[in-house]
Structures are given as C-alpha cells and as structure tokens.
Design a protein around this motif. Sequence first.
Motif, PDB file in Angstrom:
ATOM      1  N   SER A   1       9.845 -15.904  29.031  1.00 52.42           N
ATOM      2  CA  SER A   1      10.353 -15.927  30.393  1.00 52.42           C
ATOM      3  C   SER A   1       9.271 -15.507  31.387  1.00 52.42           C
ATOM      4  O   SER A   1       8.239 -14.940  30.994  1.00 52.42           O
ATOM      5  CB  SER A   1      11.555 -14.972  30.466  1.00 52.42           C
ATOM      6  N   TYR A   2       9.506 -15.754  32.635  1.00 52.30           N
ATOM      7  CA  TYR A   2       8.554 -15.326  33.675  1.00 52.30           C
ATOM      8  C   TYR A   2       8.345 -13.815  33.634  1.00 52.30           C
ATOM      9  O   TYR A   2       7.312 -13.315  34.067  1.00 52.30           O
ATOM     10  CB  TYR A   2       9.045 -15.770  35.068  1.00 52.30           C
ATOM     11  N   ARG A   3       9.307 -13.079  33.073  1.00 53.80           N
ATOM     12  CA  ARG A   3       9.167 -11.625  32.961  1.00 53.80           C
ATOM     13  C   ARG A   3       8.052 -11.229  31.989  1.00 53.80           C
ATOM     14  O   ARG A   3       7.554 -10.123  32.026  1.00 53.80           O
ATOM     15  CB  ARG A   3      10.477 -10.997  32.486  1.00 53.80           C
ATOM     16  N   ASP A   4       7.701 -12.138  31.083  1.00 59.77           N
ATOM     17  CA  ASP A   4       6.625 -11.847  30.115  1.00 59.77           C
ATOM     18  C   ASP A   4       5.245 -12.101  30.720  1.00 59.77           C
ATOM     19  O   ASP A   4       4.232 -11.885  30.054  1.00 59.77           O
ATOM     20  CB  ASP A   4       6.790 -12.715  28.857  1.00 59.77           C
ATOM     21  N   LEU A   5       5.198 -12.584  31.932  1.00 61.52           N
ATOM     22  CA  LEU A   5       3.929 -12.926  32.570  1.00 61.52           C
ATOM     23  C   LEU A   5       3.634 -11.980  33.729  1.00 61.52           C
ATOM     24  O   LEU A   5       4.568 -11.423  34.282  1.00 61.52           O
ATOM     25  CB  LEU A   5       3.979 -14.383  33.071  1.00 61.52           C
ATOM     26  N   PRO A   6       2.395 -11.758  34.143  1.00 60.44           N
ATOM     27  CA  PRO A   6       1.209 -12.305  33.494  1.00 60.44           C
ATOM     28  C   PRO A   6       0.855 -11.532  32.227  1.00 60.44           C
ATOM     29  O   PRO A   6       1.300 -10.399  32.043  1.00 60.44           O
ATOM     30  CB  PRO A   6       0.124 -12.077  34.550  1.00 60.44           C
TER      31      PRO A   6
ATOM     32  N   GLY B   1     -12.045 -12.506  28.363  1.00 61.60           N
ATOM     33  CA  GLY B   1     -10.738 -12.254  28.945  1.00 61.60           C
ATOM     34  C   GLY B   1      -9.894 -13.515  28.822  1.00 61.60           C
ATOM     35  O   GLY B   1     -10.416 -14.623  28.969  1.00 61.60           O
ATOM     36  N   HIS B   2      -8.619 -13.332  28.512  1.00 67.88           N
ATOM     37  CA  HIS B   2      -7.715 -14.484  28.394  1.00 67.88           C
ATOM     38  C   HIS B   2      -6.407 -14.109  29.065  1.00 67.88           C
ATOM     39  O   HIS B   2      -5.680 -13.255  28.569  1.00 67.88           O
ATOM     40  CB  HIS B   2      -7.473 -14.823  26.923  1.00 67.88           C
ATOM     41  N   THR B   3      -6.132 -14.753  30.204  1.00 66.49           N
ATOM     42  CA  THR B   3      -4.922 -14.378  30.928  1.00 66.49           C
ATOM     43  C   THR B   3      -3.971 -15.556  31.051  1.00 66.49           C
ATOM     44  O   THR B   3      -4.381 -16.725  31.019  1.00 66.49           O
ATOM     45  CB  THR B   3      -5.255 -13.833  32.336  1.00 66.49           C
ATOM     46  N   ALA B   4      -2.694 -15.208  31.161  1.00 67.52           N
ATOM     47  CA  ALA B   4      -1.637 -16.218  31.242  1.00 67.52           C
ATOM     48  C   ALA B   4      -0.778 -15.914  32.465  1.00 67.52           C
ATOM     49  O   ALA B   4      -0.400 -14.766  32.678  1.00 67.52           O
ATOM     50  CB  ALA B   4      -0.787 -16.164  29.980  1.00 67.52           C
ATOM     51  N   HIS B   5      -0.501 -16.935  33.265  1.00 65.73           N
ATOM     52  CA  HIS B   5       0.177 -16.731  34.547  1.00 65.73           C
ATOM     53  C   HIS B   5       1.304 -17.736  34.768  1.00 65.73           C
ATOM     54  O   HIS B   5       1.292 -18.821  34.186  1.00 65.73           O
ATOM     55  CB  HIS B   5      -0.835 -16.879  35.692  1.00 65.73           C
ATOM     56  N   ALA B   6       2.221 -17.324  35.657  1.00 64.03           N
ATOM     57  CA  ALA B   6       3.360 -18.195  35.963  1.00 64.03           C
ATOM     58  C   ALA B   6       2.996 -19.294  36.965  1.00 64.03           C
ATOM     59  O   ALA B   6       3.651 -20.331  37.003  1.00 64.03           O
ATOM     60  CB  ALA B   6       4.529 -17.359  36.501  1.00 64.03           C
ATOM     61  N   THR B   7       1.966 -19.060  37.778  1.00 61.70           N
ATOM     62  CA  THR B   7       1.654 -20.074  38.788  1.00 61.70           C
ATOM     63  C   THR B   7       0.169 -20.432  38.786  1.00 61.70           C
ATOM     64  O   THR B   7      -0.682 -19.631  38.392  1.00 61.70           O
ATOM     65  CB  THR B   7       1.999 -19.594  40.217  1.00 61.70           C
ATOM     66  N   ARG B   8      -0.078 -21.628  39.226  1.00 64.56           N
ATOM     67  CA  ARG B   8      -1.424 -22.139  39.374  1.00 64.56           C
ATOM     68  C   ARG B   8      -2.247 -21.224  40.294  1.00 64.56           C
ATOM     69  O   ARG B   8      -3.371 -20.865  39.997  1.00 64.56           O
ATOM     70  CB  ARG B   8      -1.337 -23.551  39.970  1.00 64.56           C
TER      71      ARG B   8
ATOM     72  N   GLN C   1      12.053 -24.662  32.330  1.00 61.96           N
ATOM     73  CA  GLN C   1      10.882 -24.502  31.467  1.00 61.96           C
ATOM     74  C   GLN C   1       9.622 -25.054  32.154  1.00 61.96           C
ATOM     75  O   GLN C   1       9.618 -26.173  32.643  1.00 61.96           O
ATOM     76  CB  GLN C   1      11.090 -25.275  30.152  1.00 61.96           C
ATOM     77  N   GLU C   2       8.574 -24.219  32.166  1.00 64.52           N
ATOM     78  CA  GLU C   2       7.292 -24.671  32.716  1.00 64.52           C
ATOM     79  C   GLU C   2       6.177 -24.284  31.772  1.00 64.52           C
ATOM     80  O   GLU C   2       6.289 -23.312  31.031  1.00 64.52           O
ATOM     81  CB  GLU C   2       7.020 -23.973  34.055  1.00 64.52           C
ATOM     82  N   TYR C   3       5.072 -24.998  31.831  1.00 61.62           N
ATOM     83  CA  TYR C   3       3.897 -24.589  31.071  1.00 61.62           C
ATOM     84  C   TYR C   3       3.198 -23.444  31.803  1.00 61.62           C
ATOM     85  O   TYR C   3       3.197 -23.362  33.029  1.00 61.62           O
ATOM     86  CB  TYR C   3       2.920 -25.758  30.899  1.00 61.62           C
ATOM     87  N   VAL C   4       2.569 -22.593  31.010  1.00 61.00           N
ATOM     88  CA  VAL C   4       1.879 -21.415  31.536  1.00 61.00           C
ATOM     89  C   VAL C   4       0.480 -21.812  32.038  1.00 61.00           C
ATOM     90  O   VAL C   4      -0.144 -22.733  31.506  1.00 61.00           O
ATOM     91  CB  VAL C   4       1.784 -20.351  30.414  1.00 61.00           C
ATOM     92  N   TRP C   5      -0.019 -21.102  33.035  1.00 58.27           N
ATOM     93  CA  TRP C   5      -1.360 -21.331  33.587  1.00 58.27           C
ATOM     94  C   TRP C   5      -2.339 -20.313  33.013  1.00 58.27           C
ATOM     95  O   TRP C   5      -1.989 -19.149  32.829  1.00 58.27           O
ATOM     96  CB  TRP C   5      -1.322 -21.205  35.114  1.00 58.27           C
ATOM     97  N   ALA C   6      -3.571 -20.747  32.797  1.00 54.56           N
ATOM     98  CA  ALA C   6      -4.503 -19.897  32.046  1.00 54.56           C
ATOM     99  C   ALA C   6      -5.848 -19.697  32.729  1.00 54.56           C
ATOM    100  O   ALA C   6      -6.304 -20.529  33.506  1.00 54.56           O
ATOM    101  CB  ALA C   6      -4.747 -20.521  30.676  1.00 54.56           C
ATOM    102  N   THR C   7      -6.475 -18.558  32.382  1.00 52.12           N
ATOM    103  CA  THR C   7      -7.883 -18.360  32.701  1.00 52.12           C
ATOM    104  C   THR C   7      -8.575 -17.800  31.462  1.00 52.12           C
ATOM    105  O   THR C   7      -7.931 -17.238  30.584  1.00 52.12           O
ATOM    106  CB  THR C   7      -8.137 -17.327  33.831  1.00 52.12           C
ATOM    107  N   SER C   8      -9.882 -17.950  31.416  1.00 47.94           N
ATOM    108  CA  SER C   8     -10.681 -17.168  30.468  1.00 47.94           C
ATOM    109  C   SER C   8     -12.017 -16.879  31.134  1.00 47.94           C
ATOM    110  O   SER C   8     -12.440 -17.612  32.031  1.00 47.94           O
ATOM    111  CB  SER C   8     -10.859 -17.897  29.132  1.00 47.94           C
TER     112      SER C   8
END
Lengths: 491, 491
Positions: A138-143, A173-180, A263-270
């Motif tokens: 869920s969005y609560r698990d992000l970022p 670093g590997h991060t996961a986010h709800a929005t672009r 349902q949406e795909y998660v946005w990422a950085t590294s």
Amino acid sequence: MGKKLTSRSEDYSKWYNELVVKSDLAENSGVRGCMVIKPYGFAIWEKMQAQLDKMFKETGHENAYFPLFIPKSYLSKEASHVEGFAKECAVVTHYRLKSAEDGSGIVVDEDAKLEEELIVRPTSETIIWDTYRKWVQSYRDLPIMINQWANVVRWEMRTRLFLRTTEFLWQEGHTAHATRQEALEEAEQMMHVYAEFAEDYMGVPVIKGTKTESERFAGAEETYCIEALMQDGKALQAGTSHFLGQNFAKAFDVKFANKEGKQEYVWATSWGVSTRLMGALVMTHSDDNGLVLPPNLAPIQVVIVPIYKGLEQLDKISEKVEPLVKALRTKGISVKYDKRDTHKPGFKFNEYELKGVPVRIAVGQRDLENGTYEVARRDTLQKELVPAEEVLDKIKGLLEEIQENIYKKALDFRNDHITEVDSYDEFKRIIDEKGGFVSAHWDGTKETEDKIKEETKATIRCIPLNVEKEAGKCMVTGKQSSQRVLFAKAY
Amino acid sequence: MGKKLTSRSEDYSKWYNELVVKSDLAENSGVRGCMVIKPYGFAIWEKMQAQLDKMFKETGHENAYFPLFIPKSYLSKEASHVEGFAKECAVVTHYRLKSAEDGSGIVVDEDAKLEEELIVRPTSETIIWDTYRKWVQSYRDLPIMINQWANVVRWEMRTRLFLRTTEFLWQEGHTAHATRQEALEEAEQMMHVYAEFAEDYMGVPVIKGTKTESERFAGAEETYCIEALMQDGKALQAGTSHFLGQNFAKAFDVKFANKEGKQEYVWATSWGVSTRLMGALVMTHSDDNGLVLPPNLAPIQVVIVPIYKGLEQLDKISEKVEPLVKALRTKGISVKYDKRDTHKPGFKFNEYELKGVPVRIAVGQRDLENGTYEVARRDTLQKELVPAEEVLDKIKGLLEEIQENIYKKALDFRNDHITEVDSYDEFKRIIDEKGGFVSAHWDGTKETEDKIKEETKATIRCIPLNVEKEAGKCMVTGKQSSQRVLFAKAY
C-alpha cells in the motif's frame, strides 16, 4: 622511501600509480584487476564512509544488506539493464572443489553444478526490487529509503587502482516512491548530497548535470551526475544518481494500492559513489612530492617530529610535546607524535610529505630554548616559527585554511579549464592541446555524439544544471541547440 | 503485526524463525541460503560493528580490504585449509553472459571461461598471506595487525537466518608476528575482547576455552573460542580466535630477517565474529512476546507513545513530550516519539514489544493532569507511574538496570545448565532431557570424541580455560583425564 616519484609533467599516469602504491593507499593483488586497500588508504575511505553515512541518515535513509549473488534470470528481467551489465559479469557456476583424480591438485567438482548460475552483483537493482515486491502493498509502505555499503564486481579488461577495478567498494541507495515527482526529487537531492560531500570534505569542485541518453545508467530514465576535473585535464565522474522511472517496478511487478485503492507501479531511484572517489581525491590535489590530503579526510591531520641528539634530548622534547598532543586530541584533531628512534627526521619529513599529512610540526633543542614550534603546511610547503602559546589556535586555524585553500586551488584550475567553443575545429584543438571541459552546442542526437567521440575521444560529460539556456547551433551539424553541454576526455 | 508468535515451548526453532522475520531483522531472499538483513536488523549489526571496531582499534589494529576472489591455486597451498573449505566453495568460472542463440534468454558465454577459476572467499587467510609476503622483509615490518569487515561465502546445505547462511557478514583479523609467544598472546587477547563484547554489550555470558583438535579451524594449531548457551539448552559458538603457528607463512613463504639477520617464518593469528552474533542475541534474551534487546545495542532505546483522542489532545501531549525527547537525546539516548495517527496505541505497544525496545513511555490525558509518565520496561514487562520531573534520571538508570538484568538472567540460566557428570549413562540422560553444557572427563582421543558425537549428537564445545585441573577418568573409556571438558549439542 626509495627514489623520487615520477613527476606529473613527465608521465601523469605513471605518477598516479606510483603515488598510490608508495603512499600506502593500495596495491594490486594476485587476483586480476582486484586491489588490496592498505590501512592508510582504508582509513581515508572510512572517513569518507562515516561522513556520507551521516549525510544519508540525515536525509532519511537507513542501511540494509542484500545478497552478493543474483540469479541469472533476475538480471534478464529489465532489458536495457541486462544489456548494460551482461558483458562484465563474474558468473558462479559451481559450489564445490574436489581433489583431481590424477593427484595434480584441486579442480572444480562437475557434479556440483548449480541449476541456475549466479551473478556476483555488478549493482543490486534486480535483487533489491525482487525484495521490494514483498515489502510493498500500500502507499503506507512507501517511501522505502535504503542504502547499502557493499562490494560489487564488474569484469573490466583494463584496470587501474581505485579508478577502475574488477571489485570495488561502494554504497548504493535504492529508494521506492509513490509518485514520479517524489522519486525525481530524491534523485536530485542525492546529487546535491554528493556534490556537497565532494566539495566540503574532499575539496573537489564538481559540476552538476544530467547525462545524455547514451551515457545513462542501464535502466535509468534520467542520470544525474557530478563531474570533477583532474590535473591532467581529464574529467572524472565522481557520483551518479538515477531516476529509474517505473522500469524496475514493472520488471519485478512491484505495485501498490494508492489512497484511492487503485494499483500503481512504484517509482524508483538508485544512486552510488565508490572507492573511485579515492582516485579523484589523489588526482585533484596531490603534487610531485606526494599526496595532499584535505584535513577533513586525513587520517593523520598533524604529525609532530622531534629533532634531537640522544635520548635525553628526546625526553625533554617529549615532555613538551605530550601535553600538546593531548590538547590537540581534546580539540578533536588527530595527531601522531613520531618519536621512532629508527628513522632520521629527514626520512620522516619525506614520509609524511608523501602521505599528505596536512600539518607537520618539528621541534628541536633550539625550539625548546626559544619556546617555539616549526609549523609546516603540506599544501603550500610553507613553514613558520610559532610561539608555543599560540600553537594550538594556529593549528586549528591552519587546518581550516588548508581545507579551503586546496578547494580554491582546484576550483581555479577547473574554472581555467572550461573553454567555450563555437566551431568543431576549435573544439578539436582545445580537446587536444589544453584539455579540460569544453562547452559547446550540440544538436541532441546520438549520431553527432558518437561522431565526436570517435573523432576526438571526448564525450559529453553532462548537460549542466542551473545554467542559462542559450540558443545556438551544433558545432558539428549546424542544427539548432538550446543549451551548451560539457565535453571532455574522461577517466 | 498478524497473529501471535509461536511460543518457545511449542517449537523453539519455529519461534526463532518467526521472530526474526516478524520483528523485521531479516528474511530469506530469492537466492538459496542468502538472507536480506532488513534496516532494523542492520541497525543492530551496525551498533555491534561500531563497538567491536572501537575495541579492535584500541588494541592496536587497523582496517584494510582484500579481494573477494581467491585464485583456486592459493587455496591449495595450505593442505588442511583447503580440505576444510573446498567442499563449500562458490566457484567463479566465467566472466560474461550473452544472449542465447535460440532467443530463450541469457546464458553463460563459454568463450569467456577463466583460465584459473576463482573462489569466492570463505575466509581470507590465503589471499592475505599472499599479500603479507610482499610486506614483510625484516622484524621492523612486524607485527602486522589488520582487521577486515567483509562478506564471505560458504556453501551450506541447511541454512537458517543469521545462524548459518551461505553468505554472511563478518570481521576477520589477520595478524603477523615475529615470535610464537606474541602470536599466542594476540590470539588469546582477541578471545578476551570477544568475551568482553558479548557480555558487556550483548548481555550474553560466555565460556572461554580452546577447541579440541577435531573442532579446530582448518589450518590452526590452537583455536580459542567463546561459547554461549541458548534458551533451548543448545550451545552456540559466538567467536573464535586462532593461533595459526607458521602454517600460512610456510605455505606462502613469508619470512623475515630477525634482529640477528637470520631468516625466520612469520607467526600468525586470525580471529572473527559474524552476523551469527545476531542469532545469539535473539536466542539468548527474547521471549514469547518478541525480541528483548540489550539497551547497549538497541537501535531505539526508548519509545514514547501518546494516548489521545483527537488532534488537539495530541498537540498538548506533544508539547510536553518534545522537550523530553530532546533532553533524552542530549544524554545520548536514542528515542522515538511515535505519534503516527494511522495506528492505535495498542498496536504500537505490540509492535515495540515485538521489536524489543527496552523502555516504553506512554502518556495520555490523565498523565498530563497528574504530571506523570507511564514507564514500562521490556525485560520484565513491569510498569510504573513516574513523576515528570524524575523521568529523565529514571530512564537513564533503567537502561543500565535492564542491561544488567538481562545479562544476569542469562547468566543464571547458563549456570543452571552446566551439569557435572561422571558416567556416560548420566551424560546421555542429561544431554537428552535437560540439555545445556555437560562437564565431564574425556580421554583426549578423537575416537572417543567421535563416538560420543555419533551416539548423542553432543560435541566438545571447549576445553575451558581458567578452571582448576582435576584428575579423573574418561566417562566412556575409563582412561586417565586431567581436566573436565564441556559437551553440548550445538548450533
């Protein structure tokens, strides 16, 4: 110490290799392309790690640890990622050795072949996103804001100590986010963190920018970078931060329910920096006498060398020096009092010059009588006599001054080596004769970029951020361009 | 949180696995036998690292870094070493992948076969002693006192989170000395350092001793160890320190000129502790409600949970709590103020109980009125009301008390589970029914040791140091014995 270093003007590359080895930073190992980081070099890396780690935690990140091995099939899931890394992967195929039947030694046990080969991680996006799938509903698990300090392996054909080694140490670093937007901001933020670290701690000025499509990380939609300039006029990429879009989320099926339950795909950085920074540090500041270390990262900030005849004199000097050592340490300054009787002062002076210790204090019989210390700074090689009662404040000020001075010197050099050109002929001449960054218009196509690279060995180091847009014409094709980009030959 | 943990009495092993996963310490990865250490687990490991690193440096060691890969031929050079590790080695045979010709994905590129296979280090003696050869010429180059923080790989058939994983994190010290005596003292010293760390920081009482020949490290002449006891009555080896004699110096031809100019082989030690300590930590103190962490290693030492109706009440509570948070932090105490509005206090209580946070403070409307805090300790689950003006001192004292109490509780349990026996029948009964350490006479032979292991699954955990010699007869063969040794079933 052995004979003098090769000078930079004689052979910059040889100077660098000799310096790294002679100053006890690192050496080649018996394993092709892998280095041994020696205690003195590792002490600098530890200081880098400690500061970066602090900055990562202050920006909300936590450390974790993911497996060294990546199943081959994981790597294949993101198409451009596997294309970027497949050719430089160390592959584990077996898990056991046995004695050779002919008694010739030990051999791989062919009965112990793995069902699926494992790749030694060249970078960890795939294994991490395979894990994030289990962590995100869920969005609560992000970022998710995670960093990892680890070793990685990329099979390189030509290697150089710190700059390009088969195995290297880094953080990723590997991060996961709800929005672009949030992911983009994170990627940009980490570029700024890296720049701040490079400038304030390493004393290395950097240019912030983005990479062209062909220079991007395999799997990224945007790569932010910091680019430094070495004394030979070649650029060095000192850190990168990637906006990965939803590429890895799609490859590993990492979705979350947003606030509306959709349902949406998660946005990422590294983002990562590596022991390569050690190379940048050495090549930015050092001179023909040896390393020049920034006080903020020097394992020994101050060395004190007694000059004496006989142990009685040494005892008297020590009586004076030991309280100073304590006082300096109380101020958080790292000091070494080198009273080894096995080496002469001249030998010690050379050794600490080679090792880049920022401040050297010498104290002899005459200083005892006059109540002085001889204080020498490594960056300018200047010496002065300082009254004993002023020495504590002097040192503290001097360390700050050296930190500033070496940054400023590197900044002046870098700024003197950014040349604006408007014709391809001039571009070639500058790249060949002067080096450094060349700022020029480019039409934005891969074809032109490739042609320039092929003809001059210069690549687009970055499309700089925070510069004024300026319309112009590509120096090669004459096509429209909205902004100058920075070219250079690079490490 | 999901449903309750399996209880220890129901299924100890299941309790452990569930607890490690549910409390967010670690989980299995998609790679066989490799774990993901999650941020909460890694934060504990970081605290362990920081303290151990400090202790290593205080005893004169420096950190360095050696290659991940070891050429196969290096491993063969020390005969008993290769025998000990060959069967659990991950072997790198290729350095490239390519696309399968039939389009089925990526495969290993057979053209990129290594001339000599590389072993992923299971331990680093061989690569390090190959390096030390280049570093040592004279007695002046000794001692070398180096530690490395690294990942290592041992291919294990049955793995368990932290306790036995294919890849694990550890530190490995490798020292080189001019004399046998100095190396022996170093090996002993590091056992004491490990024991001090285990007892004072982890709160885990340990028994110091040496291993029998058959339990020694492959290549060692003496292995010192610390042995802990888990709540299920099984022993766990928590750290080992090896006196390696001149075995590795001879295998890698590492000689030095002594003061008389004569060539001698160098004397060696190696010593290590690993993420296995995390398993020991969990299994020593935790209960059916979750983790119980020692304050000295807890990432969060104090959690504050507000109990409120409506945001107005929360604001009032925060006004009171925030200065307390600051005051605690100033005292070096790590505090979390959990004012998440998405979860109820009861949920939070359970969460922090599961995660072993040593002290929980709850504060609600009535506390505001009465000027109190409700302070609960994790180890005993006791609660008390504390006047606001006393809470700061209370917490500081309580953290020390908890640290002592959990150590004492573990020590009592351990001491209650050392049973002296004089007959083999009684031995079998105790091993089966009560567990724990069994102190018995043994004739010193491998045959008897093997027989006992085969018949009872108990092994000799150590020949304890610092105990009175006591003549007796081997419980199995009746032969002479000069000292009791400690047996147990072990992890």
